[in-house]
Design a protein around this motif. Structure first.
Motif, PDB file in Angstrom:
ATOM      1  N   LYS A 112     -24.672 -20.877  -3.156  1.00 10.36           N
ATOM      2  CA  LYS A 112     -23.725 -21.177  -2.208  1.00 10.36           C
ATOM      3  C   LYS A 112     -23.547 -19.505  -1.887  1.00 10.36           C
ATOM      4  O   LYS A 112     -23.252 -18.354  -2.255  1.00 10.36           O
ATOM      5  CB  LYS A 112     -22.303 -21.686  -2.617  1.00 10.36           C
ATOM      6  N   LYS A 113     -23.856 -19.552   0.026  1.00  8.10           N
ATOM      7  CA  LYS A 113     -23.305 -18.132   0.190  1.00  8.10           C
ATOM      8  C   LYS A 113     -21.292 -18.161   0.344  1.00  8.10           C
ATOM      9  O   LYS A 113     -20.964 -18.388   0.712  1.00  8.10           O
ATOM     10  CB  LYS A 113     -23.645 -17.864   1.819  1.00  8.10           C
ATOM     11  N   ALA A 114     -21.641 -15.913  -0.058  1.00  9.52           N
ATOM     12  CA  ALA A 114     -19.755 -15.635   0.135  1.00  9.52           C
ATOM     13  C   ALA A 114     -19.846 -15.857   1.412  1.00  9.52           C
ATOM     14  O   ALA A 114     -21.020 -15.732   2.054  1.00  9.52           O
ATOM     15  CB  ALA A 114     -20.448 -13.934  -0.580  1.00  9.52           C
ATOM     16  N   GLU A 115     -17.959 -15.904   1.373  1.00 11.93           N
ATOM     17  CA  GLU A 115     -17.919 -15.624   2.925  1.00 11.93           C
ATOM     18  C   GLU A 115     -17.764 -14.427   3.631  1.00 11.93           C
ATOM     19  O   GLU A 115     -17.708 -13.415   2.720  1.00 11.93           O
ATOM     20  CB  GLU A 115     -16.225 -15.960   3.121  1.00 11.93           C
ATOM     21  N   PRO A 116     -18.061 -13.828   4.690  1.00  9.33           N
ATOM     22  CA  PRO A 116     -18.508 -12.320   5.206  1.00  9.33           C
ATOM     23  C   PRO A 116     -16.771 -11.691   5.365  1.00  9.33           C
ATOM     24  O   PRO A 116     -15.851 -12.022   4.826  1.00  9.33           O
ATOM     25  CB  PRO A 116     -18.631 -12.887   7.042  1.00  9.33           C
ATOM     26  N   VAL A 117     -17.403 -10.318   5.008  1.00  9.19           N
ATOM     27  CA  VAL A 117     -16.164  -9.655   4.665  1.00  9.19           C
ATOM     28  C   VAL A 117     -15.951  -9.189   6.173  1.00  9.19           C
ATOM     29  O   VAL A 117     -16.463  -9.060   6.854  1.00  9.19           O
ATOM     30  CB  VAL A 117     -16.818  -8.321   3.738  1.00  9.19           C
ATOM     31  N   LYS A 118     -14.591  -9.361   5.468  1.00 11.18           N
ATOM     32  CA  LYS A 118     -13.648  -9.273   7.240  1.00 11.18           C
ATOM     33  C   LYS A 118     -13.541  -8.075   7.257  1.00 11.18           C
ATOM     34  O   LYS A 118     -13.090  -6.473   6.465  1.00 11.18           O
ATOM     35  CB  LYS A 118     -12.077  -9.583   6.439  1.00 11.18           C
ATOM     36  N   LYS A 119     -13.292  -6.911   8.320  1.00 11.92           N
ATOM     37  CA  LYS A 119     -13.487  -5.778   8.608  1.00 11.92           C
ATOM     38  C   LYS A 119     -12.288  -5.516   9.780  1.00 11.92           C
ATOM     39  O   LYS A 119     -11.792  -5.960   9.608  1.00 11.92           O
ATOM     40  CB  LYS A 119     -14.139  -5.616   9.821  1.00 11.92           C
ATOM     41  N   GLY A 120     -11.874  -4.026   8.932  1.00 10.85           N
ATOM     42  CA  GLY A 120     -10.586  -3.306   8.865  1.00 10.85           C
ATOM     43  C   GLY A 120      -9.292  -4.138   8.018  1.00 10.85           C
ATOM     44  O   GLY A 120      -8.253  -3.769   8.608  1.00 10.85           O
ATOM     45  N   ARG A 121      -9.794  -5.256   7.322  1.00 11.90           N
ATOM     46  CA  ARG A 121      -9.092  -5.435   6.581  1.00 11.90           C
ATOM     47  C   ARG A 121      -7.935  -4.097   5.656  1.00 11.90           C
ATOM     48  O   ARG A 121      -8.538  -3.355   4.600  1.00 11.90           O
ATOM     49  CB  ARG A 121      -9.668  -6.324   5.276  1.00 11.90           C
ATOM     50  N   LYS A 122      -6.413  -3.952   5.744  1.00 14.91           N
ATOM     51  CA  LYS A 122      -5.959  -2.648   4.855  1.00 14.91           C
ATOM     52  C   LYS A 122      -5.924  -2.752   3.747  1.00 14.91           C
ATOM     53  O   LYS A 122      -5.948  -4.192   3.067  1.00 14.91           O
ATOM     54  CB  LYS A 122      -4.705  -2.755   5.740  1.00 14.91           C
ATOM     55  N   ALA A 123      -5.897  -1.913   2.544  1.00 19.12           N
ATOM     56  CA  ALA A 123      -5.882  -1.670   1.132  1.00 19.12           C
ATOM     57  C   ALA A 123      -3.898  -2.415   0.769  1.00 19.12           C
ATOM     58  O   ALA A 123      -3.554  -2.358   1.741  1.00 19.12           O
ATOM     59  CB  ALA A 123      -5.433  -0.323   0.551  1.00 19.12           C
ATOM     60  N   LEU A 180     -10.408   6.229  -1.989  1.00 21.21           N
ATOM     61  CA  LEU A 180     -10.613   7.649  -2.668  1.00 21.21           C
ATOM     62  C   LEU A 180      -9.392   8.440  -2.750  1.00 21.21           C
ATOM     63  O   LEU A 180      -8.879   8.231  -3.844  1.00 21.21           O
ATOM     64  CB  LEU A 180     -11.809   8.231  -2.773  1.00 21.21           C
ATOM     65  N   ALA A 181      -8.654   8.187  -1.526  1.00 19.29           N
ATOM     66  CA  ALA A 181      -7.897   8.723  -1.310  1.00 19.29           C
ATOM     67  C   ALA A 181      -6.528   8.061  -1.486  1.00 19.29           C
ATOM     68  O   ALA A 181      -5.560   8.453  -2.538  1.00 19.29           O
ATOM     69  CB  ALA A 181      -7.156   9.255   0.385  1.00 19.29           C
ATOM     70  N   PHE A 182      -6.502   6.756  -1.478  1.00 19.15           N
ATOM     71  CA  PHE A 182      -4.773   6.156  -2.238  1.00 19.15           C
ATOM     72  C   PHE A 182      -5.408   5.973  -4.098  1.00 19.15           C
ATOM     73  O   PHE A 182      -4.034   6.295  -4.405  1.00 19.15           O
ATOM     74  CB  PHE A 182      -5.549   4.702  -1.509  1.00 19.15           C
ATOM     75  N   MET A 183      -6.408   5.925  -4.207  1.00 20.79           N
ATOM     76  CA  MET A 183      -6.027   5.807  -5.955  1.00 20.79           C
ATOM     77  C   MET A 183      -5.604   6.883  -6.340  1.00 20.79           C
ATOM     78  O   MET A 183      -5.238   6.941  -7.170  1.00 20.79           O
ATOM     79  CB  MET A 183      -7.770   5.707  -6.068  1.00 20.79           C
ATOM     80  N   ARG A 184      -6.065   7.880  -5.293  1.00 20.90           N
ATOM     81  CA  ARG A 184      -5.765   9.728  -6.441  1.00 20.90           C
ATOM     82  C   ARG A 184      -4.141   9.408  -6.202  1.00 20.90           C
ATOM     83  O   ARG A 184      -3.587   9.822  -7.128  1.00 20.90           O
ATOM     84  CB  ARG A 184      -6.367  10.572  -5.223  1.00 20.90           C
ATOM     85  N   SER A 185      -3.756   9.484  -4.908  1.00 25.26           N
ATOM     86  CA  SER A 185      -2.183   8.916  -4.899  1.00 25.26           C
ATOM     87  C   SER A 185      -1.491   8.225  -5.211  1.00 25.26           C
ATOM     88  O   SER A 185      -0.738   8.469  -6.180  1.00 25.26           O
ATOM     89  CB  SER A 185      -2.083   8.700  -2.836  1.00 25.26           C
ATOM     90  N   ALA A 186      -1.925   6.924  -5.767  1.00 25.89           N
ATOM     91  CA  ALA A 186      -1.313   5.950  -5.854  1.00 25.89           C
ATOM     92  C   ALA A 186      -1.461   6.503  -7.385  1.00 25.89           C
ATOM     93  O   ALA A 186       0.063   6.868  -8.688  1.00 25.89           O
ATOM     94  CB  ALA A 186      -1.975   4.903  -6.133  1.00 25.89           C
ATOM     95  N   ILE A 187      -2.538   6.846  -8.772  1.00 24.09           N
ATOM     96  CA  ILE A 187      -2.250   7.081  -9.867  1.00 24.09           C
ATOM     97  C   ILE A 187      -1.812   8.622 -10.178  1.00 24.09           C
ATOM     98  O   ILE A 187      -1.272   8.403 -10.967  1.00 24.09           O
ATOM     99  CB  ILE A 187      -3.511   7.205 -11.017  1.00 24.09           C
ATOM    100  N   GLY A 188      -1.829   9.487  -9.132  1.00 20.60           N
ATOM    101  CA  GLY A 188      -1.265  11.258  -9.915  1.00 20.60           C
ATOM    102  C   GLY A 188      -0.068  10.820  -9.799  1.00 20.60           C
ATOM    103  O   GLY A 188       1.072  11.368 -10.122  1.00 20.60           O
ATOM    104  N   LYS A 245       0.988  -1.197  -0.057  1.00 20.88           N
ATOM    105  CA  LYS A 245       0.394  -0.096   0.209  1.00 20.88           C
ATOM    106  C   LYS A 245       1.329   1.247   0.131  1.00 20.88           C
ATOM    107  O   LYS A 245       0.716   2.198  -0.337  1.00 20.88           O
ATOM    108  CB  LYS A 245      -1.039  -0.270   1.108  1.00 20.88           C
ATOM    109  N   ILE A 246       1.608   1.479   0.961  1.00 19.59           N
ATOM    110  CA  ILE A 246       2.957   2.479   1.046  1.00 19.59           C
ATOM    111  C   ILE A 246       3.101   2.777  -0.593  1.00 19.59           C
ATOM    112  O   ILE A 246       2.918   3.906  -0.573  1.00 19.59           O
ATOM    113  CB  ILE A 246       4.218   2.175   2.434  1.00 19.59           C
ATOM    114  N   VAL A 247       4.103   1.534  -1.169  1.00 22.07           N
ATOM    115  CA  VAL A 247       4.899   1.857  -2.857  1.00 22.07           C
ATOM    116  C   VAL A 247       4.156   2.113  -3.386  1.00 22.07           C
ATOM    117  O   VAL A 247       4.026   3.280  -4.401  1.00 22.07           O
ATOM    118  CB  VAL A 247       5.562   0.249  -2.774  1.00 22.07           C
ATOM    119  N   SER A 248       2.155   1.655  -3.731  1.00 24.32           N
ATOM    120  CA  SER A 248       1.585   2.189  -4.273  1.00 24.32           C
ATOM    121  C   SER A 248       1.287   3.373  -4.333  1.00 24.32           C
ATOM    122  O   SER A 248       0.758   4.462  -5.227  1.00 24.32           O
ATOM    123  CB  SER A 248       0.282   0.815  -4.512  1.00 24.32           C
ATOM    124  N   GLN A 249       1.062   3.942  -3.119  1.00 20.74           N
ATOM    125  CA  GLN A 249      -0.079   5.179  -2.192  1.00 20.74           C
ATOM    126  C   GLN A 249       0.910   6.449  -2.949  1.00 20.74           C
ATOM    127  O   GLN A 249       0.674   7.582  -3.767  1.00 20.74           O
ATOM    128  CB  GLN A 249      -0.290   5.064  -1.761  1.00 20.74           C
TER     129      GLN A 249
END
Length: 998
Positions: free
Chosen positions: A980-991, A868-876, A127-131
């Motif tokens: 088949k049910k999707a597995e629950p979304v994990k909270k706090g998962r980092k980009a 959104l902030a990550f996408m702006r920084s990474a692409i910009g 995340k840090i390098v990409s951002q």
């Protein structure tokens, strides 16, 4: 590492420095580069070992080399031509440091190095390098593992902080859960790149037979599944403690930096890390074969394969270069013996020779894939006859001239990348202790003689024994060249002494707070490269840019049409591609071999190709040889011979290649997916190379007519990038004015197929270890500043980055795949949205569930503020890496001409990027992610995957490998079970960050 691998790195290495570096010291009266060697290191001090500068005309990468008290070698190459920096940390450990029963450790640990450390949370490295607008990766081979980032130069300190943290503070962050997930990822990688790929096990089988049991090259870097299953997390931690100390590593930094700046930061972040155990270079005797070792295995292939391998010498051995020359003469080009005797004689699909060499050993290989009607036994005779023919033929002055010119040109052509220069310095330091070893390599190549080549032939090939590997289609063991006569024998093997006893993990003590992410410097100023335009009277639109970092010129011709033009007569689909192949053959004045010889002596290349909507001509030349290269270009473009012999041979090869696609799951997936998107009758629903039926119907007269009608300047764009001004290059291109214009009418765009509801399509690939998945629909054409561009921004965090929701779920959380993602692609006329992955067969249904869950969740809930902030920084911030090389500049300029873009379109894109709102992104997701109207296609083992897929609630349709419906044996409706049910979304998962890793 193979000689070619090193050469590729060299190619990306030195001449940019030649243009950029300033000589920092008066040159001594010698032809050698100036080198300063300092006094011996004092206790506790960083020592400057040497300083290499460049004199005018030398192929040298300037650098300064230091050694820290803990043994870390630091090399700095200063190059301010672009506001970027490349950081490489190479550890002298690869699969050759592993033990019997514990194969794959080095590669496995490469994966673990991306899973977080004490001060960098799980998934934060990416995340840090990409951002920051950077890209990153890691690679492992037999002899070394390296980790690297290319970032804007203001992010240098952050990159060094990240690399130091995983060197010195990793093990407490290695958990059992991370270990298990990455073990599954490695298994998926093996499935994708080895077990599920035609000929994927050739290297593994050959290595086991060539080297004695227990030799570190007798297994492959990926390792064996049983060893991966056996390993535990403590084994892996010990591997790190043994080999990942600073004294077994080289930190190489190149780009917009100063040596003082890098050394100061290296001392801060790497200096406190303690030395590891001492690491000695290995040296092993070459394998000795007392008889030819015949081995074989069955594979899911159409063409059998025969490979003969002779043991030779390691990298940098005096005999390596003459063996490379020998490989080139026997099977390296259109003038080679194998090409002439087998490929051109229509006995083989391909036939080649090579000489890959690594740190401990080298291998001379002869490889042939025969056409039907030719047996592997016949091919073995042909290969042995080729050696006899070489002995009679000998080595010519032409052979040496072409080899030397091609080698040096190859280096020069690839010297515009700071990443290449940096990795070259790192590799030479790791394996020779001399970052300036490029000088030695150039001398060795320039000095090779005919006598050297004949000597190594007599010493390593003539009368010598080889491993002879037959790869045959499943169920046809009788096709082997000879019955197997060799089995791996572990008797007599003596395990080495334990190298892992008593290892302890001691963390560094700091005088600063290492947990704080370093502050970035001021963002570098990025400017779009200046360019010029000029139109010719016959309709050619020319655009160019000056690039003086290397003394080369790149020309790229793009002709509108390609496969798309075949819509005028779909019964001849594949003709554009076939015509391009023929234009790479004879011209009216010269044979293909004569042209190849001339180009190799010039160090130039000319190639013709055709794709879905364009035909291309690519030219690469040194400035000094441009006139001669352009003369050959004129001959090939304007005067192709279109001989019947060439046509018959290429058509036969094309038909066999089409039949061979049935063995390639990825190709089947792409072809059938396109058919579901475009629909029956659309030209893009037919593969670019055509089908057996359409290619069979093509005649030579058809090709000549296609060339006469459609190879026209009126639909041609030309991009020129290189060390020439507009007023220098345009007179040289005057021959293009003789190219007579002709009108070219593009076919009307047919109506695209529509999807009324989401369905699952299955293509059976019996006993496939993996399933190839494609999910999508026809979205919209390319638009640089409209919804197409904006939808790409929207998709970035869903499936466009390595840290995207899709990849994080399927790869990092579930361990289903080696990589998954999604993207919008488009041309002037159309553009699909596609989600993709190759997954383990036994999780095919679960993978589909997770794909659809992520797409649905993003459509319904939208993007987060953090994303959104990550996408702006990474692409910009990635703009700093956009225009570094000639290839990047050419692609940018070609895009401008092809889509008639305004000169300021990049500025407009940046404005959109910085101002697009969360609400706009969410509206785009609702509009362009129609999960209720998508095609879901899988290529896999139907018996294994169909029952699970039928339970997901979608209609399931079976297709054959050509995309046609498969008739059911019984017309019995299937009642879908509860989805088949999707597995629950994990909270706090980092980009996580962009880039294809490992």
């Amino acid at each position: 590492m193979s000689k070619k691998s090193i050469m590729v790195m060299c190619m990306a290495a030195a001449l940019s420095a030649q243009a950029q570096a300033q000589t920092q010291k008066k040159a001594a009266p010698t032809k050698k580069p100036a080198t300063v060697v300092t006094a011996p290191q004092k206790q506790g001090q960083t020592r400057l070992v040497e300083k290499v500068t460049r004199k005018s005309g030398e192929l040298v990468i300037p650098y300064e080399k230091y050694v820290l008290p803990n043994g870390l070698t630091v090399i700095v190459h200063e190059d301010h031509s672009d506001p970027i920096v490349h950081v490489d940390v190479t550890y002298h450990v690869g699969s050759a440091r592993e033990e019997v029963g514990k194969s794959g450790f080095a590669h496995f640990f490469e994966h673990m190095m991306f899973q977080g450390s004490d001060n960098v949370a799980d998934e934060e490295h990416f995340k840090i390098v990409s951002q920051a607008g950077g890209t990153l990766n890691g690679t492992t081979n037999r002899d070394r593992t390296n980790y690297f980032e290319t970032v804007p130069s203001n992010q240098l300190e952050t990159a060094l902080w990240l690399e130091a943290d995983r060197m010195g503070f990793l093990l407490d962050a290695v958990t059992q859960k991370k270990f298990e997930v990455q073990r599954e990822t490695v298994k998926n990688e093996r499935g994708q790149n080895y077990d599920n790929r035609p000929y994927g096990l050739v290297y593994e089988k050959n290595s086991a037979a060539l080297y004695p049991y227990g030799h570190p090259y007798s297994w492959t870097t990926i390792g064996y599944i049983e060893d991966l299953n056996r390993v535990n997390v403590n084994d892996l931690k010990n591997f790190f403690l043994r080999w990942y100390g600073p004294n077994n590593a080289t930190l190489t930094v190149g780009g917009d930096v100063t040596p003082a700046q890098v050394v100061k930061l290296a001392e801060k972040y790497f200096g406190p890390i303690q030395r590891g155990p001492e690491v000695k270079n290995m040296k092993l005797p070459a394998p000795v074969l007392t008889q030819d070792r015949y081995i074989s295995y069955e594979d899911n292939i159409r063409f059998p394969m025969l490979q003969m391998t002779f043991p030779t010498v390691p990298n940098y051995h005096p005999d390596e270069v003459p063996l490379d020359v020998l490989a080139e003469i026997i099977g390296g080009s259109k003038t080679s013996i194998l090409y002439q005797n087998l490929t051109k004689a229509q006995k083989a699909v391909q036939a080649s020779a090579g000489h890959p060499a690594s740190e401990l050993a080298g291998e001379f290989t002869l490889t042939v894939l025969p056409l039907p009607g030719q047996s592997l036994a016949d091919m073995e005779k042909e290969l042995r006859n080729a050696l006899v023919e070489f002995e009679k033929r000998g080595v010519t002055d032409d052979d040496l001239e072409r080899f030397k010119a091609s080698y040096e040109s190859g280096i020069i052509n690839s010297l515009s990348s700071v990443a290449g220069k940096t990795s070259t310095l790192a590799a030479y330091q790791t394996f020779t202790g001399n970052p300036n070893f490029l000088t030695n390599q150039l001398k060795a190549h320039r000095a090779v003689t005919k006598a050297d080549v004949m000597r190594v032939y007599n010493q390593y090939l003539k009368g010598k024994k080889a491993v002879v590997l037959s790869v045959v289609p499943k169920g046809k063991p009788e096709m082997v060249a000879k019955p197997d006569n060799f089995k791996v024998d572990p008797s007599g093997y003596k395990a080495p002494a334990d190298q892992y006893a008593g290892l302890t993990y001691v963390k560094a003590k700091d005088t600063f707070d290492r947990s704080k992410v370093p502050a970035a410097g001021k963002n570098p100023v990025i400017t779009v490269p200046p360019f010029w335009k000029q139109n010719l009277a016959n309709g050619i639109k020319v655009i160019g840019a000056k690039n003086d970092e290397v003394p080369t010129v790149t020309l790229l011709f793009t002709l509108q049409g390609g496969h798309k033009l075949e819509a005028h007569d779909p019964s001849k689909a594949g003709i554009a591609s076939l015509m391009a192949s023929l234009m790479n053959e004879d011209s009216e004045k010269f044979t293909a071999e004569e042209i190849s010889t001339k180009l190799e002596k010039l160090g130039s290349s000319i190639s013709f190709g055709s794709g879905s909507e364009t035909m291309t001509v690519q030219v690469q030349s040194q400035v000094k040889n441009l006139d001669a290269t352009l003369a050959l270009l004129e001959e090939r473009m304007m005067h192709p011979r279109f001989s019947q012999d060439d046509f018959d041979r290429l058509k036969k090869q094309r038909l066999e290649a089409i039949k061979n696609q049935s063995t390639q799951p990825t190709v089947i997936a792409n072809n059938v997916y396109n058919k579901t998107l475009y629909g029956e009758g659309h030209i893009q629903a037919i593969p670019v190379i055509g089908t057996s039926t359409t290619v069979e119907s093509i005649t030579l007269d058809d090709v000549k007519k296609f060339y006469a009608n459609y190879f026209s300047p009126s639909v041609t764009n030309l991009v020129v990038v290189g060390d020439v001004e507009q007023n220098q290059i345009m007179p040289k291109l005057a021959f293009l004015n003789k190219w007579a214009a002709k009108p070219v009418t593009m076919p009307a765009e047919p109506k695209l197929a529509s999807i009324d509801k989401t369905r699952i399509f299955i293509v059976d690939k019996e006993k496939a270890a993996q399933s190839e998945i494609r999910i999508g629909y026809m979205a919209m054409p390319y638009d640089a500043t409209g919804d197409f561009y904006k939808a790409g921004l929207m998709n970035y965090v869903l499936g466009g980055a390595f840290n995207s929701r899709i990849n994080l779920n399927l790869r990092e959380d579930k361990g289903y795949t080696y990589g998954a993602g999604s993207y919008f692609s488009g041309t002037e006329s159309s553009g699909p949205y596609t989600a993709y992955a190759g997954v383990r067969s036994n999780v095919s249904d679960s993978a589909v569930v997770e794909f659809m869950k992520e797409i649905k969740r993003f459509r319904e809930e939208g993007i987060t503020d953090e994303e959104l902030a990550f996408m702006r920084s990474a692409i910009g911030q990635s703009d700093a890496r956009k225009y570094e090389t000639s290839f990047q500049k050419a692609a940018f300029l070609n895009n401008m001409l092809r889509y008639n873009l305004d000169a300021d379109y990049v500025a407009k894109q940046n404005q959109i990027l910085q101002t697009i709102t969360k609400e706009e992104i969410n509206a785009l997701a609702k509009k362009y992610l129609p999960i209720e109207k998508m095609s879901i296609m899988l290529v896999g083992d139907k018996v294994s995957i169909k029952p699970g897929l039928e339970k997901l609630g979608y209609e399931v349709v079976e297709l054959d490998p050509d995309g046609a419906p498969v008739l059911a044996k019984a017309d019995v409706p299937v009642t879908p079970a509860e989805p088949k049910k999707a597995e629950p979304v994990k909270k706090g998962r980092k980009a996580r960050a962009e880039g294809r890793v490992f």
